[in-house]
Every structure is written in C-alpha cells, then in structure tokens.
Enzyme design. Structure first.
Site, PDB file in Angstrom:
ATOM      1  N   THR A  40      -9.713  12.325  -6.365  1.00  0.00           N
ATOM      2  CA  THR A  40      -8.979  13.019  -7.133  1.00  0.00           C
ATOM      3  C   THR A  40      -7.601  13.226  -6.529  1.00  0.00           C
ATOM      4  OG1 THR A  40     -10.862  14.162  -8.316  1.00  0.00           O
ATOM      5  CG2 THR A  40      -8.590  14.860  -8.704  1.00  0.00           C
ATOM      6  N   TYR A  52     -21.203  11.323  -0.786  1.00  0.00           N
ATOM      7  CA  TYR A  52     -20.634  11.177  -1.998  1.00  0.00           C
ATOM      8  C   TYR A  52     -21.115   9.827  -2.564  1.00  0.00           C
ATOM      9  CZ  TYR A  52     -16.824  10.918  -5.419  1.00  0.00           C
ATOM     10  OH  TYR A  52     -15.969  10.968  -6.361  1.00  0.00           O
ATOM     11  N   ILE A  74     -18.542  19.924  -7.834  1.00  0.00           N
ATOM     12  CA  ILE A  74     -17.539  19.518  -7.423  1.00  0.00           C
ATOM     13  C   ILE A  74     -16.394  18.971  -8.651  1.00  0.00           C
ATOM     14  CG2 ILE A  74     -16.023  18.082  -5.472  1.00  0.00           C
ATOM     15  CD1 ILE A  74     -18.440  18.322  -3.905  1.00  0.00           C
ATOM     16  N   LYS A 109     -22.937  14.842  -3.329  1.00  0.00           N
ATOM     17  CA  LYS A 109     -22.046  14.883  -4.564  1.00  0.00           C
ATOM     18  C   LYS A 109     -22.651  13.803  -5.578  1.00  0.00           C
ATOM     19  CE  LYS A 109     -17.599  14.565  -6.433  1.00  0.00           C
ATOM     20  NZ  LYS A 109     -16.082  14.305  -6.393  1.00  0.00           N
TER      21      LYS A 109
END
Length: 300
Positions: free
Chosen positions: A48, A136, A206, A164
């Site tokens: 992001t 992740y 998250i 994540k």
C-alpha cells in the site's frame, strides 16, 4: 520484551507531492490520523505504501517520520524484496533506525522453491538478530502461494512470529489457523475477509481501509476479537462498500483518491501506477457516504 502484533495494523500509504517527491508532511498527517483512530501498530513501506517504487535513499526519512509520529505504537517496516541480499540489508537498516518489526513479502518473480523460501527468510532474520518478522503471503502480487505445509517450515525460524495472509482463500486461512504453533500469529491481509478470518482463528488485520476509517476498522476488529459476532458483522456490513471500492483498481490507486477527498494528501502515484478513473472516484465517494452513514470522518 515480546511484542504482541495482534489487533489492527494499518498498511500506510506514501503520499507524494505534485512533482512526485515523497510528501513527508502529508505522511506525518496520515500517521497522526491513523494513530488517533486507535490502531495497534503501523506498517509503512508495504504494498500500500508503494514500496516497490520508493528509492532506497527515501526509505530512512519515511521510517523515521513514522516512528516519530507513532505515539509509542510499534512500527513494522516493509522490508521485502525479491533479492535476498537487498531484503536483508533493508531489514537490518530498519532495525538500526528503531523499527520494532519487519514485514517481509515472499520473493516475487524469482519463483523460489520451498527450500529457497526458507533460506531467504533465514538470511533476512540473520541480518537483523532478534527482530520479529511477519511473513507476507500475497500470491496475487508475487506469483507464489505459501501453503500451510511451507509455512510450517518458516515457523521453525524463531524470528518469524506471524504471517500476513492475503491469499484470499478462507479454506487455506482456516488450515493455517488449525496448524498454528503456540506463540505464532495469523493476521488477515484482506479487509473484506478480516471478520471471517478472525472467526476461524486469526488474531488481527493489517488493513488498507484503516488509512481512511481507522476508528471504525479498529472497532470491527475489537468486536470480532471479543467474540461479539453481531457487532463485528454489523460493522463489516457497514464498511463493506468502501472495502470493495478500495480495490476496484490496483491498490493503492483508489485509496489515494479517497485520501485526497478527505484532505489527507494528494492522489499522485508513481508509475506504472496512475490516478483513479472518474468512475472509480464516483464509486468511492458513494461508498464513503454509505460506510460513514452519510458523514465524512474528521481528520487530525
């Protein structure tokens, strides 16, 4: 002290000026807005945050600004890279600057074998001794899915404390939760699956949405963690129009458009990403009205 990475984290956007430079004042404003919403920890320089197009020379200032505006909340820096040496160096630097953890995406493009993936995370951990690492898994961006069997091998590294999970596969999320070793955490990486993920064993989220509506997102996660399914579902349904609208184009294109609408930053992105289409902006404005029940949130 062992940090608890459960609850709500926000994957922070990186604002840019009209000339394309990192806009640190706007970034600080965004961090203050998110912190005021009651989030549990902060994640700069992830997907992001457009980390893939942030220059190495720009990273220190972003990390430092986040730490300075965090009001004591842990800062987990995105330090993933498809070159293991680069990921290790960025993780080492984040630790030196004071980060409390690292979010390390699985290597993209290279398509490593499970053995290569284990070696990658081992090298990153060795470069920053003692630093907690959140692995992740985002196969939509990397072309590589970390299966529960492969994740079981990553758990053997004591510094890998959480995952994540952004596979979008609730069956896989549930199986990871079933096999979760004691002391390890499963975190949702998708706003629209957060309540469902917590129901099957995740410990937090998250979030992208948390950039915009941190207080409401935090309330949703808190309700789900406390076992208040009715309230968690109510908030999920209220926020769902905006959750969905934030992904009608590649993240963070729609997010930047909403942040501009709220006066938090401009909507500039770095190529190859370009600003949102008019139809996307219309949908975002409508979704924001729905998800805030007709009132825009205040900005700190």
């Amino acid at each position: 002290m062992t940090l608890d990475f459960s609850g709500l984290a926000v994957a922070l956007a990186t604002p840019f000026t009209a000339s394309g430079e990192v806009d640190l004042p706007a970034f600080r404003k965004l961090v203050r807005h998110v912190v005021a919403g009651g989030v549990d920890f902060l994640v700069p320089l992830g997907s992001t945050g457009e980390a893939a197009t942030i220059l190495d020379a720009e990273r220190d200032a972003i990390i430092t600004a986040c730490l300075e505006e965090s009001s004591g909340r842990p800062v987990v820096v995105g330090t993933g890279h498809n070159a293991t040496r680069q990921a290790a160096a960025m993780t080492q630097r984040a630790q030196a600057l004071g980060a409390q953890g690292a979010l390390v995406v699985t290597p993209y493009y290279n398509k490593p074998t499970p053995a290569g993936l284990v070696a990658h995370f081992a090298a990153v951990a060795d470069a920053a001794p003692g630093l907690p690492i959140i692995a992740y898994n985002v196969p939509g961006r990397t072309g590589l899915n970390v299966t529960p069997a492969v994740l079981a091998r990553l758990w053997e590294n004591p510094q890998v404390v959480a995952v994540k999970e952004s596979s979008g596969n609730l069956a896989q999320i549930g199986e990871i939760a079933r096999q979760l070793p004691k002391g390890k955490l499963l975190l949702s990486g998708d706003d629209n699956l957060a309540v469902a993920s917590l129901a099957v064993g995740a410990s937090g989220l998250i979030s992208v949405l948390g950039n915009v509506l941190p207080r409401e997102t935090a309330a949703m996660i808190a309700a789900a963690r406390q076992g208040n399914g009715v309230e968690a579902l109510r908030l999920h349904q209220q926020l769902l129009p905006l959750m969905d609208a934030l992904f009608v184009e590649s993240n963070p294109i729609p997010l930047k458009a909403v942040l501009k609408l709220l006066g938090l930053c401009e909507d500039g992105l770095r190529l190859p990403l370009v600003p949102a289409e008019p139809a996307t902006r219309t949908r975002l404005a409508e979704a924001l009205c729905l998800s805030t029940e007709g009132t825009f949130p205040g900005v700190v």
